[in-house]
Write an enzyme that holds these catalytic residues in place. Structure first.
Site, PDB file in Angstrom:
ATOM      1  N   HIS A 226       8.657  11.446   4.914  1.00  0.00           N
ATOM      2  CA  HIS A 226       9.323  10.332   5.695  1.00  0.00           C
ATOM      3  C   HIS A 226       8.464   9.428   5.970  1.00  0.00           C
ATOM      4  CE1 HIS A 226      13.401  12.643   6.913  1.00  0.00           C
ATOM      5  NE2 HIS A 226      12.917  12.881   5.557  1.00  0.00           N
TER       6      HIS A 226
ATOM      7  N   GLU B 296       8.027   8.048   8.735  1.00  0.00           N
ATOM      8  CA  GLU B 296       7.247   8.262  10.057  1.00  0.00           C
ATOM      9  C   GLU B 296       6.003   9.188  10.029  1.00  0.00           C
ATOM     10  OE1 GLU B 296      11.540   7.681  11.035  1.00  0.00           O
ATOM     11  OE2 GLU B 296      10.420   8.374   9.383  1.00  0.00           O
TER      12      GLU B 296
ATOM     13  N   CYS C 175      14.641  10.641  12.411  1.00  0.00           N
ATOM     14  CA  CYS C 175      15.609  11.922  12.408  1.00  0.00           C
ATOM     15  C   CYS C 175      15.112  13.086  13.123  1.00  0.00           C
ATOM     16  CB  CYS C 175      15.667  12.538  10.884  1.00  0.00           C
ATOM     17  SG  CYS C 175      14.002  13.062  10.108  1.00  0.00           S
TER      18      CYS C 175
ATOM     19  N   CYS D 132      11.062  13.890  12.302  1.00  0.00           N
ATOM     20  CA  CYS D 132      10.364  12.957  12.574  1.00  0.00           C
ATOM     21  C   CYS D 132      10.119  12.534  14.374  1.00  0.00           C
ATOM     22  CB  CYS D 132      10.820  11.508  11.957  1.00  0.00           C
ATOM     23  SG  CYS D 132      10.451  11.760  10.311  1.00  0.00           S
TER      24      CYS D 132
END
Length: 149
Positions: free
Chosen positions: A51, A53, A81, A84
């Site tokens: 992801h 992040e 999410c 993260c």
């Protein structure tokens, strides 16, 4: 300053969009300087943890030479999410600037709030809605195109 840095995060989201990834972009600053950027690469890398992040956190840790990102701010186009949000807490990021909420998977206040959970030893300050329309629109366009395929 928040809008300036969110524009850079949004540019990262457009990089993801251009390669068919869910268009989320992130960046981390320290002392008002960009030290790391990232965009979603789950499909490209075949990695569920890739992801925006997580990629930015890993890069920032390399730049600073440690896992504690004390004094850092993360800018992210869409609410992180649970995975993260946990990484944000664990890396000790002090401030989180979020473009748009994610009412289905967001873990910074929309569904749960991991980054401000009082049971944890670290909490991040959150600023909501920086360039919200632009951050939301790229997601809407991406998923509209995906559904029309």
């Amino acid at each position: 300053m928040d809008e300036y840095f969110m524009k850079i995060a949004l540019n990262e989201a457009y990089k993801a969009y251009s390669i068919g990834e869910v268009p989320v972009g992130a960046l981390i600053i320290n002392d008002r300087k960009v030290i790391a950027t990232g965009y979603n690469m789950k499909e490209t890398l075949k990695d569920p943890t890739a992801h925006a992040e997580i990629i930015a956190i890993k890069k920032a840790s390399e730049v600073l030479g440690g896992w504690r990102l004390i004094g850092c701010t993360m800018y992210v186009t869409i609410e992180p999410c649970a995975m993260c949000a946990g990484a944000i807490v664990n890396s000790r990021i002090e401030r989180l600037v979020i473009g748009a909420k994610d009412p289905k998977m967001g873990a910074c206040g929309s569904t749960v709030n991991i980054v401000q959970n009082e049971d944890f030893n670290h909490r991040a300050d959150i600023t909501w809605g920086t360039m919200e329309d632009e951050c939301s629109e790229i997601m809407k366009v991406f998923f509209r195109k995906l559904r029309n395929k």
